[in-house]
Design a protein around this motif. Sequence first.
Motif, PDB file in Angstrom:
ATOM      1  N   ILE A 274      80.479  38.642 -12.500  1.00  0.00           N
ATOM      2  CA  ILE A 274      80.639  37.900 -13.754  1.00  0.00           C
ATOM      3  C   ILE A 274      79.566  38.230 -14.785  1.00  0.00           C
ATOM      4  O   ILE A 274      79.700  37.854 -15.957  1.00  0.00           O
ATOM      5  CB  ILE A 274      80.634  36.382 -13.503  1.00  0.00           C
ATOM      6  N   PHE A 275      78.504  38.915 -14.388  1.00  0.00           N
ATOM      7  CA  PHE A 275      77.368  39.158 -15.281  1.00  0.00           C
ATOM      8  C   PHE A 275      76.994  40.629 -15.236  1.00  0.00           C
ATOM      9  O   PHE A 275      76.860  41.210 -14.155  1.00  0.00           O
ATOM     10  CB  PHE A 275      76.178  38.290 -14.841  1.00  0.00           C
ATOM     11  N   ASP A 276      76.829  41.244 -16.422  1.00  0.00           N
ATOM     12  CA  ASP A 276      76.421  42.649 -16.493  1.00  0.00           C
ATOM     13  C   ASP A 276      74.922  42.722 -16.176  1.00  0.00           C
ATOM     14  O   ASP A 276      74.075  42.712 -17.077  1.00  0.00           O
ATOM     15  CB  ASP A 276      76.721  43.213 -17.882  1.00  0.00           C
ATOM     16  N   ILE A 277      74.621  42.802 -14.899  1.00  0.00           N
ATOM     17  CA  ILE A 277      73.237  42.763 -14.442  1.00  0.00           C
ATOM     18  C   ILE A 277      72.459  43.979 -14.929  1.00  0.00           C
ATOM     19  O   ILE A 277      71.296  43.868 -15.355  1.00  0.00           O
ATOM     20  CB  ILE A 277      73.179  42.655 -12.906  1.00  0.00           C
ATOM     21  N   ASP A 278      73.062  45.150 -14.875  1.00  0.00           N
ATOM     22  CA  ASP A 278      72.349  46.361 -15.296  1.00  0.00           C
ATOM     23  C   ASP A 278      71.945  46.284 -16.765  1.00  0.00           C
ATOM     24  O   ASP A 278      70.846  46.718 -17.145  1.00  0.00           O
ATOM     25  CB  ASP A 278      73.211  47.600 -15.054  1.00  0.00           C
ATOM     26  N   LEU A 279      72.823  45.734 -17.610  1.00  0.00           N
ATOM     27  CA  LEU A 279      72.485  45.584 -19.031  1.00  0.00           C
ATOM     28  C   LEU A 279      71.325  44.598 -19.190  1.00  0.00           C
ATOM     29  O   LEU A 279      70.384  44.853 -19.950  1.00  0.00           O
ATOM     30  CB  LEU A 279      73.700  45.112 -19.820  1.00  0.00           C
ATOM     31  N   LEU A 297      61.991  37.012 -22.285  1.00  0.00           N
ATOM     32  CA  LEU A 297      60.846  36.818 -21.404  1.00  0.00           C
ATOM     33  C   LEU A 297      59.855  35.766 -21.892  1.00  0.00           C
ATOM     34  O   LEU A 297      59.226  35.081 -21.086  1.00  0.00           O
ATOM     35  CB  LEU A 297      60.104  38.145 -21.194  1.00  0.00           C
ATOM     36  N   TYR A 298      59.689  35.620 -23.189  1.00  0.00           N
ATOM     37  CA  TYR A 298      58.688  34.688 -23.708  1.00  0.00           C
ATOM     38  C   TYR A 298      59.304  33.562 -24.532  1.00  0.00           C
ATOM     39  O   TYR A 298      59.416  32.438 -24.068  1.00  0.00           O
ATOM     40  CB  TYR A 298      57.609  35.442 -24.493  1.00  0.00           C
ATOM     41  N   PHE A 299      59.719  33.855 -25.759  1.00  0.00           N
ATOM     42  CA  PHE A 299      60.227  32.776 -26.604  1.00  0.00           C
ATOM     43  C   PHE A 299      61.645  32.350 -26.220  1.00  0.00           C
ATOM     44  O   PHE A 299      62.107  31.305 -26.635  1.00  0.00           O
ATOM     45  CB  PHE A 299      60.191  33.197 -28.080  1.00  0.00           C
ATOM     46  N   GLY A 300      62.346  33.190 -25.469  1.00  0.00           N
ATOM     47  CA  GLY A 300      63.674  32.805 -25.004  1.00  0.00           C
ATOM     48  C   GLY A 300      64.704  32.664 -26.107  1.00  0.00           C
ATOM     49  O   GLY A 300      65.498  31.708 -26.120  1.00  0.00           O
ATOM     50  N   HIS A 301      64.720  33.621 -27.039  1.00  0.00           N
ATOM     51  CA  HIS A 301      65.739  33.575 -28.099  1.00  0.00           C
ATOM     52  C   HIS A 301      65.935  34.973 -28.672  1.00  0.00           C
ATOM     53  O   HIS A 301      65.500  35.959 -28.098  1.00  0.00           O
ATOM     54  CB  HIS A 301      65.365  32.559 -29.177  1.00  0.00           C
ATOM     55  N   ASN A 302      66.626  35.037 -29.817  1.00  0.00           N
ATOM     56  CA  ASN A 302      66.964  36.310 -30.468  1.00  0.00           C
ATOM     57  C   ASN A 302      67.845  37.183 -29.580  1.00  0.00           C
ATOM     58  O   ASN A 302      67.624  38.385 -29.450  1.00  0.00           O
ATOM     59  CB  ASN A 302      65.707  37.068 -30.894  1.00  0.00           C
ATOM     60  N   TYR A 303      68.833  36.560 -28.986  1.00  0.00           N
ATOM     61  CA  TYR A 303      69.859  37.317 -28.270  1.00  0.00           C
ATOM     62  C   TYR A 303      71.167  36.528 -28.294  1.00  0.00           C
ATOM     63  O   TYR A 303      71.183  35.331 -28.585  1.00  0.00           O
ATOM     64  CB  TYR A 303      69.437  37.644 -26.837  1.00  0.00           C
ATOM     65  N   ASP A 304      72.259  37.236 -28.037  1.00  0.00           N
ATOM     66  CA  ASP A 304      73.576  36.630 -27.904  1.00  0.00           C
ATOM     67  C   ASP A 304      74.099  36.943 -26.511  1.00  0.00           C
ATOM     68  O   ASP A 304      73.666  37.906 -25.866  1.00  0.00           O
ATOM     69  CB  ASP A 304      74.544  37.194 -28.949  1.00  0.00           C
ATOM     70  N   VAL A 305      75.040  36.123 -26.066  1.00  0.00           N
ATOM     71  CA  VAL A 305      75.723  36.396 -24.796  1.00  0.00           C
ATOM     72  C   VAL A 305      77.219  36.380 -25.092  1.00  0.00           C
ATOM     73  O   VAL A 305      77.734  35.435 -25.702  1.00  0.00           O
ATOM     74  CB  VAL A 305      75.360  35.355 -23.720  1.00  0.00           C
ATOM     75  N   TYR A 306      77.900  37.421 -24.638  1.00  0.00           N
ATOM     76  CA  TYR A 306      79.317  37.594 -24.992  1.00  0.00           C
ATOM     77  C   TYR A 306      80.110  38.056 -23.775  1.00  0.00           C
ATOM     78  O   TYR A 306      79.637  38.881 -22.986  1.00  0.00           O
ATOM     79  CB  TYR A 306      79.461  38.618 -26.120  1.00  0.00           C
ATOM     80  N   LYS A 307      81.323  37.520 -23.653  1.00  0.00           N
ATOM     81  CA  LYS A 307      82.230  37.942 -22.583  1.00  0.00           C
ATOM     82  C   LYS A 307      83.441  38.626 -23.188  1.00  0.00           C
ATOM     83  O   LYS A 307      84.314  37.974 -23.772  1.00  0.00           O
ATOM     84  CB  LYS A 307      82.689  36.748 -21.747  1.00  0.00           C
TER      85      LYS A 307
END
Length: 632
Positions: A274-279, A297-307
């Motif tokens: 269910i999760f693209d682990i390599d990416l 790793l630090y602030f925990g933001h500036n990313y998106d998650v998409y399926k």
Amino acid sequence: MLTKIGIILLFAYGALGLSSFIGNTKRAELFELTDNEVAKFRITLPEEEFAILKEDGGKGIEKPKINSKVLNDDNQDTDIQDLKDDPISDINKLLNIDLFKTKNATMTVEINGTTKSYKKITFGLGGGSSRNYAKQGYNIKIRGNKDLYGRTQFKLRPDSREATYLRSKLVCDMHNRLGLPSISANFATLYINDEYMGFYVLLDSIKLRWIEAVYDDPDSTSLYECKSTSNQLTVESSSEGCVNANDEVTDNTEWIEFLTALDNAKSPEDIEDIFDIDLFLTEIAFEYLSGSWDHYLYFGHNYDVYKPKNDKWKILYNDFDAELGQEVVFIEDTVQNANKNRDYYSYSFEDFAARKTHLLDILIFQNTTRFDNILKNFVTNAFNPTILFPHIDELKEFIRPYVELDKIPNENGKYPGRLNEKSGDYTFAQWEANCEFTTVDTTDLGNAYGLKYWILQKYRYVCKAYNMDCDPVYMDENYQYTIDKSVESQAFHIPWEEQQEETITTQQPPEQQQQEPTTTTVVIVSPQPTESIITPEVPQYNCWAELIGYPCCPSHNKIVYSHDENGDWGYDYKTNQWCGITPFVAPTEEECWSEIYGYSCCKGCIIYESDENGKWGYKNGKWCGIPSYCPV
């Protein structure tokens, strides 16, 4: 001598092939067309709205002082240790302010001699903490079922946090080179109501239309934007911390089920389907190599998650102005009991990933083999000075004239696009030096490693730590590079808590400092030619170093610590400065090459500018040609 703007108008880089680093990875046509071309954006909006934009942009924001004080809801100082749950969680409230945005804008874009026009544009201020800087960023959305070479939404960012204008571009290019699902970046200039606003980084924007274009998934219901901090991809942190990009979605059951599966996983096998682990591991490797503190790793933001349809959930990173050694001191302030080693490039991954999470535990720390291989592949194929340094050199020369123009004030003493006085600008000399190996003080917090210095040192550390077969040229500890001491950070190796009180006023001896004497690059607006021509006379010098502003070594001091095109260099411990050893030999008399352009030749060798005609100095308020006998 051409004026600065004249240089820009005549500047051509059509044959550079700046896309060679990226390779054959397919990108939006917009970014392929602008690899060797700086796009020109012209926005038109009602004058009263332009005035509001300037007013709102001029306000900036009051950012928290990490490791010190932040403001609570009552605008009272609060120790950061007193913040609930997480020392960075309340930063989000400081960013949740309304931004100027209008649907009354029109736009033209000029690329490669072709102009495209758009009558329906949504245009507004953009960015998060970057709104505190003098030069603001902007968001653009094309409405009415039209697009700009395959893109309908994009960002124009000044990247004022960092000195080089290159960090976002380089990170995007590394992602593109590796074929990762990622945004792209190039460059643009911006005019609003015919007012020149300056030079910007042109960036993709991961929105629903981007998902439609890249994954053929119109009106997706599975794109979650993790903008707020402390998103660790757990039910507790991210069920509400990451928000669905589709406003019509009210049922987040699928998202909660995904996060629950991550929480319950005991091994990679439990979530492999269910999760693209390599990416995910590739992006974690990127964070480690880059010294990034502004993502997972630090602030925990500036990313998106998409399926994507019939595929696994994927993590998609964005916002890359705080990478490659930029203000890495933030990692100390984000994690209590952080490693006190200030040579951040020499951190092991375990030391760097100090904010331990469940995902890191099951995907990396239980068995590092998979991550180690992904990390080594990233280093070999993208984070590698053998291929990165030439790319930096090309990009630097490509944007040079635009950077120069961005550093020239107008007749009112204002610089292009600066709307507030919240944070100062970097100088041209800092740009020049930070693109190379010189660490500079930042306008916000701490310092920024020179781009090439960070890459070189991190490359060496990882190659040794992982027993990799790496380029011997860059693994050689005697590899030569120069440091511009006139702009070098004086707090390079001082603990952060001491930096605000202590200042270094003397240079270290060469065996400790490992720096080369350099000239200082200065930007001066070109004066007009004068009619009087003065035939240069070669002054009397004792050593070649005097021609570039350094003293000669005392006669008894002949120990050579360094050598460059100017000759041999010693070090005077009494004065704590570099000095020249190679004696000056008067050149034979020759014609002054710059006379045909209306300028005399200089009586020294300090270079302030170069163009297709030669190298130029500046003396007594006038430009002059650098004599051909100068060792440059």
